[in-house]
Scaffold this motif. Structure first.
Motif, PDB file in Angstrom:
ATOM      1  N   ASP A   1     -24.939  16.244 -20.037  1.00 44.15           N
ATOM      2  CA  ASP A   1     -24.072  17.412 -19.909  1.00 44.15           C
ATOM      3  C   ASP A   1     -22.623  16.950 -19.736  1.00 44.15           C
ATOM      4  O   ASP A   1     -22.195  16.614 -18.636  1.00 44.15           O
ATOM      5  CB  ASP A   1     -24.576  18.213 -18.691  1.00 44.15           C
ATOM      6  CG  ASP A   1     -23.727  19.435 -18.392  1.00 44.15           C
ATOM      7  OD1 ASP A   1     -22.735  19.651 -19.103  1.00 44.15           O
ATOM      8  OD2 ASP A   1     -24.072  20.165 -17.439  1.00 44.15           O
ATOM      9  N   GLY A   2     -21.893  16.933 -20.833  1.00 43.65           N
ATOM     10  CA  GLY A   2     -20.512  16.440 -20.819  1.00 43.65           C
ATOM     11  C   GLY A   2     -19.544  17.379 -20.138  1.00 43.65           C
ATOM     12  O   GLY A   2     -18.343  17.103 -20.085  1.00 43.65           O
ATOM     13  N   ARG A   3     -20.036  18.511 -19.633  1.00 42.81           N
ATOM     14  CA  ARG A   3     -19.147  19.443 -18.927  1.00 42.81           C
ATOM     15  C   ARG A   3     -19.637  19.733 -17.511  1.00 42.81           C
ATOM     16  O   ARG A   3     -19.093  20.627 -16.851  1.00 42.81           O
ATOM     17  CB  ARG A   3     -19.022  20.752 -19.722  1.00 42.81           C
ATOM     18  CG  ARG A   3     -18.340  20.570 -21.071  1.00 42.81           C
ATOM     19  CD  ARG A   3     -16.878  20.192 -20.934  1.00 42.81           C
ATOM     20  NE  ARG A   3     -16.285  19.774 -22.195  1.00 42.81           N
ATOM     21  CZ  ARG A   3     -15.055  19.297 -22.303  1.00 42.81           C
ATOM     22  NH1 ARG A   3     -14.280  19.159 -21.243  1.00 42.81           N
ATOM     23  NH2 ARG A   3     -14.575  18.923 -23.456  1.00 42.81           N
ATOM     24  N   ASN A   4     -20.639  19.002 -17.053  1.00 41.88           N
ATOM     25  CA  ASN A   4     -21.185  19.195 -15.691  1.00 41.88           C
ATOM     26  C   ASN A   4     -21.425  20.674 -15.401  1.00 41.88           C
ATOM     27  O   ASN A   4     -21.115  21.173 -14.319  1.00 41.88           O
ATOM     28  CB  ASN A   4     -20.209  18.645 -14.632  1.00 41.88           C
ATOM     29  CG  ASN A   4     -20.045  17.145 -14.730  1.00 41.88           C
ATOM     30  OD1 ASN A   4     -20.768  16.485 -15.470  1.00 41.88           O
ATOM     31  ND2 ASN A   4     -19.097  16.608 -13.977  1.00 41.88           N
TER      32      ASN A   4
ATOM     33  N   ILE B   1     -30.072  15.912 -25.959  1.00 41.33           N
ATOM     34  CA  ILE B   1     -29.149  17.061 -26.036  1.00 41.33           C
ATOM     35  C   ILE B   1     -27.837  16.633 -25.390  1.00 41.33           C
ATOM     36  O   ILE B   1     -27.833  16.104 -24.273  1.00 41.33           O
ATOM     37  CB  ILE B   1     -29.714  18.294 -25.301  1.00 41.33           C
ATOM     38  CG1 ILE B   1     -31.042  18.741 -25.923  1.00 41.33           C
ATOM     39  CG2 ILE B   1     -28.708  19.446 -25.315  1.00 41.33           C
ATOM     40  CD1 ILE B   1     -31.747  19.860 -25.154  1.00 41.33           C
ATOM     41  N   LEU B   2     -26.742  16.860 -26.105  1.00 41.67           N
ATOM     42  CA  LEU B   2     -25.412  16.561 -25.551  1.00 41.67           C
ATOM     43  C   LEU B   2     -24.641  17.873 -25.435  1.00 41.67           C
ATOM     44  O   LEU B   2     -24.453  18.566 -26.435  1.00 41.67           O
ATOM     45  CB  LEU B   2     -24.615  15.641 -26.481  1.00 41.67           C
ATOM     46  CG  LEU B   2     -25.143  14.247 -26.789  1.00 41.67           C
ATOM     47  CD1 LEU B   2     -24.147  13.510 -27.685  1.00 41.67           C
ATOM     48  CD2 LEU B   2     -25.337  13.454 -25.504  1.00 41.67           C
ATOM     49  N   ILE B   3     -24.176  18.205 -24.243  1.00 38.07           N
ATOM     50  CA  ILE B   3     -23.334  19.406 -24.096  1.00 38.07           C
ATOM     51  C   ILE B   3     -21.877  18.965 -24.152  1.00 38.07           C
ATOM     52  O   ILE B   3     -21.433  18.142 -23.350  1.00 38.07           O
ATOM     53  CB  ILE B   3     -23.631  20.154 -22.784  1.00 38.07           C
ATOM     54  CG1 ILE B   3     -25.099  20.586 -22.737  1.00 38.07           C
ATOM     55  CG2 ILE B   3     -22.708  21.375 -22.645  1.00 38.07           C
ATOM     56  CD1 ILE B   3     -25.495  21.382 -21.503  1.00 38.07           C
TER      57      ILE B   3
ATOM     58  N   LEU C   1     -37.076  20.534 -13.835  1.00 37.34           N
ATOM     59  CA  LEU C   1     -37.768  20.837 -15.099  1.00 37.34           C
ATOM     60  C   LEU C   1     -38.152  19.540 -15.829  1.00 37.34           C
ATOM     61  O   LEU C   1     -38.497  19.578 -17.008  1.00 37.34           O
ATOM     62  CB  LEU C   1     -36.863  21.695 -15.997  1.00 37.34           C
ATOM     63  CG  LEU C   1     -36.616  23.139 -15.542  1.00 37.34           C
ATOM     64  CD1 LEU C   1     -35.527  23.795 -16.396  1.00 37.34           C
ATOM     65  CD2 LEU C   1     -37.898  23.971 -15.634  1.00 37.34           C
ATOM     66  N   THR C   2     -38.007  18.418 -15.115  1.00 39.16           N
ATOM     67  CA  THR C   2     -38.314  17.054 -15.601  1.00 39.16           C
ATOM     68  C   THR C   2     -37.403  16.587 -16.739  1.00 39.16           C
ATOM     69  O   THR C   2     -37.808  15.775 -17.571  1.00 39.16           O
ATOM     70  CB  THR C   2     -39.808  16.869 -15.995  1.00 39.16           C
ATOM     71  OG1 THR C   2     -40.085  17.633 -17.163  1.00 39.16           O
ATOM     72  CG2 THR C   2     -40.738  17.248 -14.848  1.00 39.16           C
ATOM     73  N   PHE C   3     -36.187  17.100 -16.777  1.00 44.33           N
ATOM     74  CA  PHE C   3     -35.197  16.520 -17.689  1.00 44.33           C
ATOM     75  C   PHE C   3     -34.638  15.261 -17.055  1.00 44.33           C
ATOM     76  O   PHE C   3     -34.477  15.199 -15.823  1.00 44.33           O
ATOM     77  CB  PHE C   3     -34.020  17.490 -17.907  1.00 44.33           C
ATOM     78  CG  PHE C   3     -34.268  18.534 -18.948  1.00 44.33           C
ATOM     79  CD1 PHE C   3     -34.241  18.210 -20.303  1.00 44.33           C
ATOM     80  CD2 PHE C   3     -34.501  19.854 -18.583  1.00 44.33           C
ATOM     81  CE1 PHE C   3     -34.452  19.192 -21.268  1.00 44.33           C
ATOM     82  CE2 PHE C   3     -34.711  20.829 -19.537  1.00 44.33           C
ATOM     83  CZ  PHE C   3     -34.689  20.500 -20.887  1.00 44.33           C
ATOM     84  N   LEU C   4     -34.303  14.289 -17.883  1.00 44.27           N
ATOM     85  CA  LEU C   4     -33.451  13.212 -17.389  1.00 44.27           C
ATOM     86  C   LEU C   4     -32.032  13.744 -17.605  1.00 44.27           C
ATOM     87  O   LEU C   4     -31.588  13.888 -18.751  1.00 44.27           O
ATOM     88  CB  LEU C   4     -33.679  11.935 -18.180  1.00 44.27           C
ATOM     89  CG  LEU C   4     -32.857  10.755 -17.667  1.00 44.27           C
ATOM     90  CD1 LEU C   4     -33.692   9.500 -17.689  1.00 44.27           C
ATOM     91  CD2 LEU C   4     -31.577  10.555 -18.456  1.00 44.27           C
ATOM     92  N   TYR C   5     -31.380  14.120 -16.515  1.00 44.67           N
ATOM     93  CA  TYR C   5     -30.112  14.848 -16.606  1.00 44.67           C
ATOM     94  C   TYR C   5     -28.956  13.966 -16.150  1.00 44.67           C
ATOM     95  O   TYR C   5     -29.009  13.372 -15.070  1.00 44.67           O
ATOM     96  CB  TYR C   5     -30.181  16.102 -15.721  1.00 44.67           C
ATOM     97  CG  TYR C   5     -28.888  16.881 -15.679  1.00 44.67           C
ATOM     98  CD1 TYR C   5     -28.592  17.838 -16.638  1.00 44.67           C
ATOM     99  CD2 TYR C   5     -27.942  16.655 -14.676  1.00 44.67           C
ATOM    100  CE1 TYR C   5     -27.398  18.551 -16.611  1.00 44.67           C
ATOM    101  CE2 TYR C   5     -26.748  17.367 -14.633  1.00 44.67           C
ATOM    102  CZ  TYR C   5     -26.484  18.304 -15.604  1.00 44.67           C
ATOM    103  OH  TYR C   5     -25.300  19.000 -15.572  1.00 44.67           O
ATOM    104  N   ARG C   6     -27.920  13.860 -16.977  1.00 41.19           N
ATOM    105  CA  ARG C   6     -26.714  13.109 -16.595  1.00 41.19           C
ATOM    106  C   ARG C   6     -25.461  13.891 -16.992  1.00 41.19           C
ATOM    107  O   ARG C   6     -25.342  14.339 -18.131  1.00 41.19           O
ATOM    108  CB  ARG C   6     -26.646  11.787 -17.352  1.00 41.19           C
ATOM    109  CG  ARG C   6     -27.737  10.808 -17.072  1.00 41.19           C
ATOM    110  CD  ARG C   6     -27.325   9.793 -15.994  1.00 41.19           C
ATOM    111  NE  ARG C   6     -28.345   8.798 -15.830  1.00 41.19           N
ATOM    112  CZ  ARG C   6     -29.494   8.965 -15.188  1.00 41.19           C
ATOM    113  NH1 ARG C   6     -29.767  10.133 -14.632  1.00 41.19           N
ATOM    114  NH2 ARG C   6     -30.382   8.000 -15.096  1.00 41.19           N
ATOM    115  N   GLY C   7     -24.555  14.016 -16.037  1.00 41.11           N
ATOM    116  CA  GLY C   7     -23.251  14.577 -16.373  1.00 41.11           C
ATOM    117  C   GLY C   7     -22.230  13.448 -16.317  1.00 41.11           C
ATOM    118  O   GLY C   7     -22.557  12.280 -16.565  1.00 41.11           O
ATOM    119  N   ILE C   8     -20.999  13.780 -15.955  1.00 40.79           N
ATOM    120  CA  ILE C   8     -19.969  12.750 -15.775  1.00 40.79           C
ATOM    121  C   ILE C   8     -19.581  12.793 -14.305  1.00 40.79           C
ATOM    122  O   ILE C   8     -19.025  13.786 -13.836  1.00 40.79           O
ATOM    123  CB  ILE C   8     -18.774  12.983 -16.740  1.00 40.79           C
ATOM    124  CG1 ILE C   8     -19.255  12.748 -18.179  1.00 40.79           C
ATOM    125  CG2 ILE C   8     -17.596  12.078 -16.367  1.00 40.79           C
ATOM    126  CD1 ILE C   8     -18.226  12.941 -19.252  1.00 40.79           C
TER     127      ILE C   8
END
Ligand code: UGA
Length: 431
Positions: A408-411, A380-382, A421-428
């Motif tokens: 998450d491209g918008r943090n 998923i890309l935000i 929730l066990t997502f691999l989560y990355r913002g900028i």
């Protein structure tokens, strides 16, 4: 009560017209685009802007607002005219003044008496003087005109609120008549009012947008450094924003600025400075940083998926910012381009934007239900910080996806919660 003609029914002209009518003035909106006028006459706003539709209907009903595509009677019957036409970018980065010039020529053609002409469009330094010449030189009528530059600072997505609650009003003019008229018009607004000359007003508009764009690129460059040293950019932004000399606004790191204003205004300002032999080098870098962000984001994705071939990617957000259906310079599109090039399977969601047939033909699927959009997703890309995405039931999303990769491209989401929730989560600059 004043009688006001507004030339150019884009989002600035339409919002300004509705707000002046709400203030009790008699407003006519003129545009040569019949389809816009037909729609507005019916009370149908042809773009998405919160609250504006309702107020447009109210003002039409009470008869203070009307629309026309007939320049002759509109110009003949008004003494106070606003020019709010668009000034898009030319390929060389300079502002395209075609629409401003044709509005001026139209005024010249039908000018029958003394007029006050207010330029509200964002125009390069010296344009308001040119507008005066374009009107005066060919005009059949020799009565005088008074010009002023009155930049607009409203934002899309909160245009109505901004127009009703401006934080300052800038009037640039060499004409006492124009200054006095605008002072009276803006008298009900309780914000500071700056009177200056036309060139300074033109420059204030560009310098404001350029400064805000600089803030965004600054925080985005620091965000990249945060990724290297494992620091959260959100903490850094909060900490520096507490200094009132810096301020907390426009320090939201992410995929950078888009829209119809910052990209074109930064380019125009840079080009003008360059052509005058006084380069604004800082702004050249502001643009470079901004342009680097989609690639930077995709490269982060590549750390988990070296190849995106055949991966199902859900793109959340098509508009350049939330609460608008404007997709001009929206970062979602270069990102989708890149995904298609990598042969990913792309599903796009946005609460209001309709994907064009071109994109549908290229294989992107539009999905109006975010939960359907994420079903069996590998990534998923935000791309737009619509509040809808914050409000999603992310536990449900987690169950629906194939792989829990959330970029998450918008943090905009809470990193710890997403990781919980066990997502691999990355913002900028944020993870
Ligand atoms: C901008 C200015 O904010 C208005 O004052 C100005 O009147 C308008 O341009 C114009 O010249 O007509 P707008 O482009 O509608 O308004 O939207 P902004 O809210 O300024 O956002 C611009 C872009 O910057 C968006 O892509 C947004 O996502 C991005 N942004 C904004 C960030 O990446 N970080 C932030 O902290 C703030």
């Amino acid at each position: 009560m004043m009688k006001i003609l507004i030339i150019g029914m884009g989002y600035v002209g339409t919002t300004t017209g509705v707000v002046f009518a709400k203030q009790g003035h008699e407003v006519t909106g003129l545009d040569i685009d019949e389809s816009k006028i037909t729609s507005l006459r019916k009370g149908k706003l042809y773009f998405h802007e919160p609250g504006l539709q309702e107020m447009l209907l109210d003002q039409l009903k009470n008869g203070r607002l009307q629309f026309t595509s007939d320049p002759k009677s509109a110009i003949e019957n008004h003494d106070l005219l606003f020019i709010t036409v668009g000034t898009p970018s030319l390929d060389n980065g300079k502002a395209d003044l075609t629409f401003v010039k044709s509005a001026a020529e139209m005024i010249a053609r039908y000018k029958n008496k003394e007029k006050i002409i207010i330029v509200k469009s964002t125009v390069p330094i010296g344009t308001t003087d040119k507008v005066e010449q374009w009107i005066q030189q060919p005009a059949n009528d020799s009565s005088s005109i008074h010009t002023a530059m009155n930049p607009e600072f409203l934002r899309e997505g909160s245009a109505l609120y901004d127009a009703l609650h401006p934080n300052r009003i800038v009037i640039g003019s060499e004409s006492t008549a124009a200054i006095e008229q605008l002072k009276e018009l803006y008298q009900p607004f309780s914000c500071p009012l700056l009177v200056t000359n036309t060139k300074a007003a033109e420059m204030i508009k560009y310098a404001s947008n350029a400064f805000l764009a600089t803030k965004i690129s600054f925080i985005n460059e620091v965000a990249k450094l945060c990724d290297e040293v494992n620091v959260q950019i959100t903490d850094v932004a909060k900490g520096i924003g507490m200094d009132h000399r810096i301020g907390p606004d426009f320090l939201q790191a992410g995929l950078g600025y888009g829209g119809s204003c910052f990209p074109k205004d930064v380019k125009e300002f840079t080009e003008t400075a360059q052509s005058l032999g006084v380069p604004l080098t800082i702004l050249e870098d502001v643009e470079k940083v901004n342009q680097s962000l989609p690639k930077y984001f995709i490269n982060r994705v590549k750390e988990v998926y070296p190849s995106l071939k055949g991966k199902k990617v859900t793109v959340f957000g098509l508009s350049f910012k939330p609460h608008t259906d404007d997709i001009r310079e929206s970062v979602a599109y270069p990102i989708m381009d890149q995904l298609l090039e990598e042969e990913a399977s792309v599903i796009a969601h946005d609460p209001v934007v309709n994907l064009s047939t071109d994109w549908l033909k290229r294989g992107v699927t539009q999905c109006w239900d975010p939960y359907v959009a994420v079903k069996n997703s590998d990534l998923i890309l935000i791309t737009t910080n619509w509040p809808h995405y914050k409000d999603l039931n992310w536990a449900r999303v987690r169950e629906l996806v194939n792989h829990p990769y959330l970029f998450d491209g918008r943090n905009m989401l809470d990193a710890d919660r997403m990781k919980g929730l066990t997502f691999l989560y990355r913002g900028i600059g944020y993870s």
